[in-house]
Enzyme design. Structure first.
Site, short mmCIF file in Angstrom:
data_model
loop_
_atom_site.label_atom_id
_atom_site.label_comp_id
_atom_site.label_asym_id
_atom_site.label_seq_id
_atom_site.Cartn_x
_atom_site.Cartn_y
_atom_site.Cartn_z
N SER A 107 -0.31 3.43 -5.76
CA SER A 107 -0.34 2.26 -4.89
C SER A 107 0.91 2.20 -4.02
O SER A 107 1.96 2.73 -4.38
CB SER A 107 -0.45 1.01 -5.75
OG SER A 107 -0.93 -0.07 -5.00
N HIS B 158 3.51 -2.26 -10.15
CA HIS B 158 2.24 -1.60 -10.51
C HIS B 158 2.48 -0.36 -11.36
O HIS B 158 1.75 -0.08 -12.30
CB HIS B 158 1.46 -1.21 -9.25
CG HIS B 158 0.49 -2.24 -8.80
ND1 HIS B 158 -0.53 -2.70 -9.59
CD2 HIS B 158 0.37 -2.90 -7.63
CE1 HIS B 158 -1.23 -3.61 -8.94
NE2 HIS B 158 -0.71 -3.75 -7.74
N GLU C 164 -1.35 1.79 2.31
CA GLU C 164 -2.46 1.11 1.64
C GLU C 164 -2.41 -0.39 1.98
O GLU C 164 -3.40 -0.98 2.39
CB GLU C 164 -2.34 1.32 0.13
CG GLU C 164 -3.40 0.59 -0.68
CD GLU C 164 -3.12 0.64 -2.17
OE1 GLU C 164 -4.05 0.34 -2.93
OE2 GLU C 164 -1.98 0.94 -2.58
N HIS C 165 -1.25 -1.00 1.78
CA HIS C 165 -1.04 -2.41 2.14
C HIS C 165 0.02 -2.47 3.24
O HIS C 165 1.09 -1.87 3.09
CB HIS C 165 -0.53 -3.22 0.95
CG HIS C 165 -1.39 -3.15 -0.27
ND1 HIS C 165 -1.17 -2.22 -1.28
CD2 HIS C 165 -2.45 -3.89 -0.65
CE1 HIS C 165 -2.08 -2.40 -2.23
NE2 HIS C 165 -2.87 -3.40 -1.87
#
EC number: 1.1.1.23
Length: 434
Positions: A237, A262, A326-327
């Site tokens: 992540s 995470h 991803e973000h």
């Protein structure tokens, strides 16, 4: 290099800049590849018996019935607080609203007179959802996978998770319409979903995250004719934040840490044209880190992360597009103004009041996102992943006659005589009818 080290992007050589955006290497070791291959073979040939053996070996749990009973699911729900149930229901409502809006309108056009072309959508018939176990049950992923599967109209939706399955996962699955739940985890669960067993049905497509063994199992079954399709490639992540002098350092730090906790392989990057903001964020990260239960995990992730100072916001956007996070969180004065320039990101969060946590749980967008640079070619999970598109064409006599010579010319140019004949025979038949 520690996370407190400010990096001046424009003082770096092109090679150094590329290195700064290089993700930690991930690849399945030969031993993982072989182990997974053996597991797939054993599950395909021995079915339920070997699934129970693997549960005892890997999950340290003796499983007699692989399928979770309705009574067990009801009991799990009874043990949960009303507060949590209400929160899940609120999240599902937003996820439903957003994913229902993704329904594709049917396409039905005449490309020329007498030539009708359509595009219709059908659900993937059967899907399998994999939810990891562990100390923190990822019940939110159940909501993110099962809700669009239900909206898409998938006929069979089943779920596998390592035993003992957390109450939250069982309740979330029931809430979102999952039909069957199985006490199976790891690569063996992926094998069971791909090939089927006496208890676990074979499915057409497998969704969900997992460890290196699960990821490798999904890769292997997706490449086999007797296997199953998968949602998307997986990787660690990651989050990238673009901030200017108007950003709130504590907010930025909390977003960076929510990603770092995470796992130790998570990657965190801050891009800002303001060195003072970068320093304040670094200080806020240290303050907040001291209060986190998962501080050790977050600290490991931060060791591979970056604080990068740029010349302006346009350069921040260019670097972000190159990285393809991803973000992507944009905490700038006019965050929405930058959206049109963003070309690669899994999900984008705009402004002070849009933390990544909102998308992770309850805003309505899906938290299953491409990572590890796959945003260049892959999309965030959505309704379309649980559906397939099919085209339909219908030519009238007049439409066929008008198009026939075009088809014959193209088929002849490709030296595909049977293709040309399929048209010529019909042309001759029409001449005879006339």
């Amino acid at each position: 290099m520690s996370f407190n080290t400010l990096i001046d992007w424009n003082s770096c050589s092109p090679e150094q800049q590329r290195a700064l955006l290089t993700r930690p290497a991930i690849s399945a070791s030969d031993s993982i590849t072989r182990t997974v291959s053996d597991i797939l073979y054993n599950v395909k040939t021995r079915g339920d018996d070997v699934l129970r053996e693997y549960s005892a070996k890997f999950d340290k749990t003796e499983v007699t019935a692989l399928r979770v009973t309705p009574e067990e699911i009801a009991a799990a729900g009874a043990r949960l607080s009303d507060e949590l149930k209400q929160a899940m229901a609120a999240a599902v409502k937003n996820i439903e609203t957003f994913h229902s809006a993704q329904t594709l309108p049917p396409v039905d056009v005449e490309t020329q007179p007498g030539v009708r072309c359509q595009q219709v959508t059908r659900p993937v018939a059967s899907v399998g959802l994999y939810i990891p176990g562990g100390s923190a049950p990822l019940f939110s992923t159940v909501l993110m996978l099962a809700t669009p599967a239900r909206i898409a109209g998938c006929q069979k939706v089943v779920l596998c998770s390592p035993p003992p399955i957390a109450d939250e996962i069982l309740y979330a699955a029931q809430l979102c319409g999952v039909q069957e739940i199985f006490n199976v985890g790891g690569a063996q669960a992926i094998a069971a979903l791909a090939f089927g067993s006496e208890s676990v049905p074979k499915v057409d497509k497998i969704f969900g995250p997992g460890n290196a063994f699960v990821t490798e199992a999904k890769r292997q079954v997706s490449q086999r004719l007797d296997g199953a399709a998968i949602d998307m490639p997986a990787g660690p992540s990651e989050v990238l934040v673009i901030a200017d002098s108007g950003a709130t350092p504590d907010f930025v730090a909390s977003d960076l840490l929510s990603q770092a906790e995470h796992g130790p392989d998570s990657q965190v990057i801050l891009l800002t044209p303001d060195a003072d903001i970068a320093r304040k964020v670094a200080e806020a990260v240290e303050r907040q880190l001291a209060e986190l239960p998962r501080a050790d995990t977050a600290r490991q992730a931060l060791s591979a992360s970056r604080l990068i100072v740029t010349k302006d916001l346009a350069q921040c956007v260019a670097i972000s597009n190159q990285y393809g996070p991803e973000h992507l969180i944009i905490q700038t004065r006019n965050a929405r103004d930058l959206v049109d320039a963003i070309t690669s990101a899994g999900s984008v969060f705009l402004g002070d009041w849009s933390p990544e946590s909102a998308g992770d749980y309850a805003s309505g967008t899906n938290h299953v996102l491409p990572t590890y640079g796959y945003t260049a070619t892959c999309s965030s999970l959505g309704l379309a992943d649980f559906q397939k598109r099919m085209t339909v064409q219908e030519l009238s006599k007049a439409g066929f006659s008008a198009l026939a010579s075009t088809i014959e010319t193209l088929a002849a140019a490709e030296r595909l005589t049977a293709h040309k004949n399929a048209v010529t025979l019909r042309v001759n038949a029409l001449k005879e009818q006339a």
